[in-house]
Design an enzyme around this catalytic site. Structure first.
Site, PDB file in Angstrom:
ATOM      1  N   ASP A 181      37.023   9.468   9.929  1.00  0.00           N
ATOM      2  CA  ASP A 181      37.474  10.640  10.558  1.00  0.00           C
ATOM      3  C   ASP A 181      39.024  10.719  11.197  1.00  0.00           C
ATOM      4  O   ASP A 181      39.302   9.680  11.614  1.00  0.00           O
ATOM      5  CB  ASP A 181      36.711  10.775  11.739  1.00  0.00           C
ATOM      6  CG  ASP A 181      35.268  10.962  11.389  1.00  0.00           C
ATOM      7  OD1 ASP A 181      35.115  11.449  10.549  1.00  0.00           O
ATOM      8  OD2 ASP A 181      34.401  11.239  12.368  1.00  0.00           O
TER       9      ASP A 181
ATOM     10  N   ASP B 241      25.548  20.252   8.661  1.00  0.00           N
ATOM     11  CA  ASP B 241      24.830  19.444   9.965  1.00  0.00           C
ATOM     12  C   ASP B 241      23.939  20.124  10.368  1.00  0.00           C
ATOM     13  O   ASP B 241      23.677  21.402  10.622  1.00  0.00           O
ATOM     14  CB  ASP B 241      26.200  19.913  11.124  1.00  0.00           C
ATOM     15  CG  ASP B 241      27.322  19.002  10.814  1.00  0.00           C
ATOM     16  OD1 ASP B 241      27.436  18.080  10.041  1.00  0.00           O
ATOM     17  OD2 ASP B 241      28.420  19.392  11.401  1.00  0.00           O
TER      18      ASP B 241
END
Lengths: 205, 255
Positions: free
Chosen positions: B11, B130
């Site tokens: 990330d 997601d």
């Protein structure tokens, strides 16, 4: 000079960077007949549709110069679609003629085998014979694949490596000046770089 | 035989690696290029870079990260976060990314998947989903966007099937219920999606130990696992994970 053929079929930058990383002195991205004539070796990469690939080669008038370069014995490296285009035809694009260097066609992985298609990821290549391009590579080493079609050459003598994806398919060929892989050596870490380095060294010797 | 893949995820914000716990608490974990080189040395099978802030300034930084990584790392590189157009895809692919991960932008404009697949090939397009368990409807999951904050009301399986039809070549499936918990992947979710789409499914969210990787590859039928913190903080190395999986009968690429 290594000529990396740009015919609008995918990104060339990773192949270019990998060739530079293994010591290729002069790599050029080329897209004309004249440039093909000037190279010492031709690299045909590419991802995507067989029909689009041939259409682009034809419209850029590269089909005949490529066939001629291969016939004249210029070192040739085909990667992924660049391997499949060496065949006469593909189930992906009925009616299109491939480069026709080898008899046979590219076939789609059958849905009957209940396999995930595309075949994506690292799979091992079992080399049946020795070849200067695979010097120093362990048999059954893993390489990175991403494809939905595989080639079925009529002449089994050109088959250098096979891979098991529910059944054994031809993942690498080597015949005279032509070497080609269904996998992506430029994305296959040490084993892939070693293979590219061998090819580069053969040409630069 | 095709190996199961281990994919560390980095990330990234402002050119630095962070790891969100449930996407809220961020801890700095270093230079993304160096981290990618380290994972390459550890024989990771791919690397995913996720731009978690996805502003236009950040995109320029991300292009730089990809360019530098692609000169040193010769395994597939995926980049995601804030990619909203064909133009964004082109910039990332030209700088050295191999695959583009689409999430919120694809939900908003599903044809972006098709446009990307038509132009660059399905192998380039990863649909990131997601997923959050639907409490009122057991055995079903809902698609969330914006880092798990916004419900779309879409059913995860239907969206995955639609995405594949539009040309997605892989599904990156994150369980929002499990992400950051370290108590294992959502096996039920992964299995359901993996058995019903023809493309590979990468499981994400919840890895806390090596047994979790095994469970989702075995019972969850995942084709690959994404993990961040178990690798980032040195709890396990990628070779340790592969050795463990191999001992349990899973095929991995050992070197």
């Amino acid at each position: 000079m290594f000529g990396l053929i740009d015919y609008g079929m995918g990104n060339l930058s990773s192949v270019y960077k990998a060739l530079k990383a293994v010591g290729a002195k002069d790599v050029r991205i080329i897209s004309s007949r004249r440039e093909i004539d000037e190279t010492y070796a031709v690299i045909l990469p590419g991802v995507g549709n067989f029909g689009d690939g041939m259409e682009n080669l034809n419209s850029k008038e590269l089909t005949y110069p490529l066939q001629k370069a291969i016939d004249f014995g210029k070192p040739f490296l085909g990667i992924c679609l660049g391997m499949q285009l060496l065949m006469e035809e593909s189930e992906e694009a009925p009616g299109f003629h491939g480069l026709g260097i080898f008899k046979g066609k590219a076939t789609k992985f059958s849905p009957d085998l209940n396999l995930k298609v595309p075949h994506v990821g690292w799979n091992s290549v079992h080399f049946k014979e020795r070849h200067p391009c695979i010097d120093g590579i362990n048999n059954d080493d893993f390489f990175y694949f991403v494809h939905s079609y595989y080639i079925e050459p009529l002449n089994q003598e050109i088959v250098l490596g096979i891979t098991d994806y529910g059944f054994d398919f031809c993942s690498c060929i080597g015949f005279n000046n032509v070497f080609a892989t269904q996998f992506h050596p430029e994305k296959s870490q040490d084993a892939g770089l070693k293979l590219l380095k061998n090819f580069v060294n053969i040409v630069q010797q | 035989m095709l190996a199961k893949r281990i994919i560390p995820c980095l990330d990234v914000t402002c050119g630095r690696v962070v790891k969100g716990t449930n996407f809220v608490n961020l801890v700095d974990a270093g230079d993304p290029v160096e981290a990618a080189v380290e994972y390459n040395n550890q024989s990771a099978d791919e690397i995913v870079f996720l731009d978690i802030t996805a502003t236009s300034d950040n995109r320029t930084t991300m292009v730089d990260v990809i360019t530098k990584t692609a000169e040193r790392v010769f395994i597939p590189l995926t980049v995601g976060g804030g990619i909203r157009s064909i133009d964004d895809m082109r910039i990332m692919l030209n700088s050295g990314a191999d695959k583009i991960s689409l999430n919120s932008a694809a939900v908003k404009e599903p044809n972006l998947i098709k446009q990307g697949a038509d132009k660059y090939g399905s192998q380039c397009i990863v649909l990131a989903i997601d997923a959050k368990r639907d409490e009122k409807n057991p055995g079903n999951w809902t698609v969330y966007t914006h880092g798990g904050r916004k419900s779309t009301g879409k059913d995860v399986l239907k969206w995955a099937v639609e995405g594949v039809k539009k040309g997605a070549g892989e599904i990156l499936l994150t369980s929002m219920d499990k992400d950051g918990t370290k108590d294992g992947y959502d096996i039920e979710l992964t299995k359901k999606i993996s058995e019903n789409v023809q493309v590979p499914v990468i499981a994400s969210g919840g890895a806390g130990n090596l047994g979790h990787l095994f469970d989702v590859l075995d019972r969850g039928k995942a084709d690959a696992v994404l993990a961040a913190s178990i690798f980032h903080f040195g709890m396990y190395t990628v070779p340790e994970a592969k050795k463990y999986l191999t001992s349990k009968g899973i095929i991995t690429r050992l070197s």
